[in-house]
Design a protein around this motif. Structure first.
Motif, PDB file in Angstrom:
ATOM      1  N   SER A   7      43.722  23.586  32.392  1.00 22.85           N
ATOM      2  CA  SER A   7      42.281  23.795  32.508  1.00 22.85           C
ATOM      3  C   SER A   7      41.916  24.397  33.867  1.00 22.85           C
ATOM      4  O   SER A   7      41.096  25.323  33.944  1.00 22.85           O
ATOM      5  N   LEU A  10      43.049  28.132  33.903  1.00 21.00           N
ATOM      6  CA  LEU A  10      42.163  28.984  33.106  1.00 21.00           C
ATOM      7  C   LEU A  10      40.807  29.155  33.777  1.00 21.00           C
ATOM      8  O   LEU A  10      40.242  30.257  33.797  1.00 21.00           O
ATOM      9  N   PHE A  11      40.281  28.061  34.344  1.00 21.62           N
ATOM     10  CA  PHE A  11      38.979  28.128  35.005  1.00 21.62           C
ATOM     11  C   PHE A  11      39.033  29.061  36.216  1.00 21.62           C
ATOM     12  O   PHE A  11      38.173  29.933  36.388  1.00 21.62           O
ATOM     13  N   PHE A  13      41.313  31.402  36.904  1.00 21.19           N
ATOM     14  CA  PHE A  13      41.683  32.766  36.528  1.00 21.19           C
ATOM     15  C   PHE A  13      40.492  33.534  35.971  1.00 21.19           C
ATOM     16  O   PHE A  13      40.214  34.664  36.389  1.00 21.19           O
ATOM     17  N   THR A  14      39.776  32.932  35.026  1.00 25.91           N
ATOM     18  CA  THR A  14      38.626  33.619  34.436  1.00 25.91           C
ATOM     19  C   THR A  14      37.527  33.867  35.472  1.00 25.91           C
ATOM     20  O   THR A  14      36.882  34.920  35.455  1.00 25.91           O
ATOM     21  N   GLY A  15      37.339  32.911  36.373  1.00 26.55           N
ATOM     22  CA  GLY A  15      36.323  33.092  37.409  1.00 26.55           C
ATOM     23  C   GLY A  15      36.656  34.242  38.345  1.00 26.55           C
ATOM     24  O   GLY A  15      35.800  35.083  38.645  1.00 26.55           O
ATOM     25  N   ILE A  17      38.851  36.795  37.808  1.00 28.94           N
ATOM     26  CA  ILE A  17      38.934  38.079  37.111  1.00 28.94           C
ATOM     27  C   ILE A  17      37.540  38.643  36.855  1.00 28.94           C
ATOM     28  O   ILE A  17      37.308  39.858  36.971  1.00 28.94           O
ATOM     29  N   SER A  18      36.586  37.778  36.528  1.00 27.78           N
ATOM     30  CA  SER A  18      35.223  38.258  36.287  1.00 27.78           C
ATOM     31  C   SER A  18      34.601  38.805  37.564  1.00 27.78           C
ATOM     32  O   SER A  18      33.800  39.751  37.509  1.00 27.78           O
ATOM     33  N   ASN A  21      36.788  42.151  38.528  1.00 21.75           N
ATOM     34  CA  ASN A  21      36.476  43.201  37.559  1.00 21.75           C
ATOM     35  C   ASN A  21      37.460  44.365  37.678  1.00 21.75           C
ATOM     36  O   ASN A  21      37.084  45.489  38.044  1.00 21.75           O
ATOM     37  N   SER A 133      35.584  37.275  45.700  1.00 20.95           N
ATOM     38  CA  SER A 133      36.794  36.626  45.191  1.00 20.95           C
ATOM     39  C   SER A 133      37.419  35.718  46.236  1.00 20.95           C
ATOM     40  O   SER A 133      37.927  34.637  45.911  1.00 20.95           O
ATOM     41  N   VAL A 165      46.392  36.898  38.231  1.00 20.78           N
ATOM     42  CA  VAL A 165      45.452  37.924  38.690  1.00 20.78           C
ATOM     43  C   VAL A 165      46.210  39.153  39.177  1.00 20.78           C
ATOM     44  O   VAL A 165      45.828  40.300  38.887  1.00 20.78           O
TER      45      VAL A 165
END
Length: 225
Positions: A7, A10-11, A13-15, A17-18, A21, A133, A165
């Motif tokens: 968890s 994933l949290f 990584f997604t944060g 990467i967004s 960009n 980032s 990333v």
């Protein structure tokens, strides 16, 4: 324990990467390396991705102590870094369209050596791993506990996030020319302008976030008085 680790990965990584960009910044990377061959661009993408991975690792593990050592607040990091991002986006947004090379006015191509010299600045910092980032990576581990088991899990998550990333950045940047090929010349120019505008907006937003974090406590103190 494993579920918590997955968890966290994933949290984070997604944060990140967004915020990074990589698809949008890939057009900026392509614009900066337009005169390089496919192989030279791939090697440069590998270097930028590696640099980005080490920057994130440094932010995860030593970011908070470094900021405290130099007396730099998170707000100052956001304002200063956001300004650098906004200026870069503004320059690219207002850059003239490239013209065909003329016999009496040849265009001097960007060599692989000069491009490699820009791999860290500005291609890695602030274009890829900018203040947003870096601040996010620092914030993710700002409350890291000193308990050994939790510290180890947090360290594993930080390494895994940085590696994921890094792989995504390399994959997208190294295929930026292929993406531009599918879009075509006009589509690529439009995508580059949009990416430049978004980069400008991201820089402004980072500055506003830093100013909000700096001014809100002052407004609270004034209201209390």
């Amino acid at each position: 324990m494993i579920e918590s680790l997955i968890s966290d990965i994933l949290f984070g990584f997604t944060g990140l990467i967004s915020i990074i960009n990589p698809i949008g910044i890939a057009f900026v990377f392509l614009d900066r390396t337009a005169s390089l061959s496919e192989e030279e661009r791939r090697l440069l993408a590998k270097r930028v991705a590696t640099n980005a991975g080490f920057v994130l690792l440094a932010a995860f593990f030593v970011g908070t102590p470094i900021l405290h050592f130099f007396g730099i607040s998170m707000e100052a990091l956001r304002i200063g870094g956001g300004l650098a991002v906004a200026v870069s986006g503004w320059q690219m947004l207002n850059a003239p369209e490239p013209e065909p090379a003329m016999a009496d006015h040849p265009v001097k191509p960007l060599s692989a050596e000069s491009a490699a010299g820009k791999a860290f600045f500005p291609l890695t910092i602030p274009l890829t791993t900018g203040p947003g980032s870096i601040a996010t990576a620092i914030a993710l581990n700002a409350n890291r506990t000193h308990k050994l088991s939790a510290f180890l899990l947090s360290g594993i998550a930080s390494v895994a996030i940085s590696v994921l990333v890094m792989l995504v950045i390399y994959y997208v940047y190294s295929r930026a020319a292929r993406l531009a090929y599918y879009l075509g010349a006009e589509g690529t120019r439009v995508a580059m302008r949009i990416s430049s505008f978004l980069l400008l907006c991201i820089g402004v937003q980072i500055i506003l976030t830093g100013l909000d974090g700096f001014l809100t406590p002052l407004a609270g103190m004034r209201a209390g008085n």
